[in-house]
Scaffold this motif. Structure first.
Motif: not given
Length: 121
Positions: A30-34, A111-121
């Motif tokens: 999303g917007s403002n997400q890494i 399918i299994t996905i592990s991830y980090i979401v950094q959110d500044w919204s």
């Protein structure tokens, strides 16, 4: 996307997909997400040889300069019947990037996905 400043969140997450056919959007930043991909596990469960394709649709990302083309992360990777493949290279997507997957033929792939979401919204 602006450079993050101030407060935000950083959360570990995972998502599961049972693939059978077509192209699927696995994650959208999303917007403002890494989003930092940590690992993706592909497990073929129908005893059928498959070819894996994993791409980033960076068409909405004005910084990438990709001109609306999909950027390949995996291309024609052989996945044996009842076998597994683990993609654990770290990849970052952001600002509208979409992680897409498809296989060379219809089949059943978990399918299994592990991830980090950094959110500044």
């Amino acid at each position: 996307m602006a450079i993050p400043s101030g407060s935000g969140t950083e959360v570990l997450k995972n998502v599961y997909e049972k693939y059978t056919s077509g192209t699927v959007n696995l994650l959208t930043a999303g917007s403002n997400q890494i989003i930092t991909l940590l690992s993706i596990v592909f497990c073929e469960t129908s005893n059928q040889l498959e070819e894996l394709y994993l791409q980033i649709d960076a068409s909405r990302n004005t910084i990438s300069g990709s001109g609306g083309q999909d950027i390949s992360l995996l291309h024609k990777i052989a996945l044996p019947g009842n076998g597994s493949f683990i993609f654990n290279d770290k990849v970052v997507i952001y600002d509208g990037d979409v992680l897409k997957f498809y296989a060379g033929s219809a089949g059943t792939i978990d399918i299994t996905i592990s991830y980090i979401v950094q959110d500044w919204s």
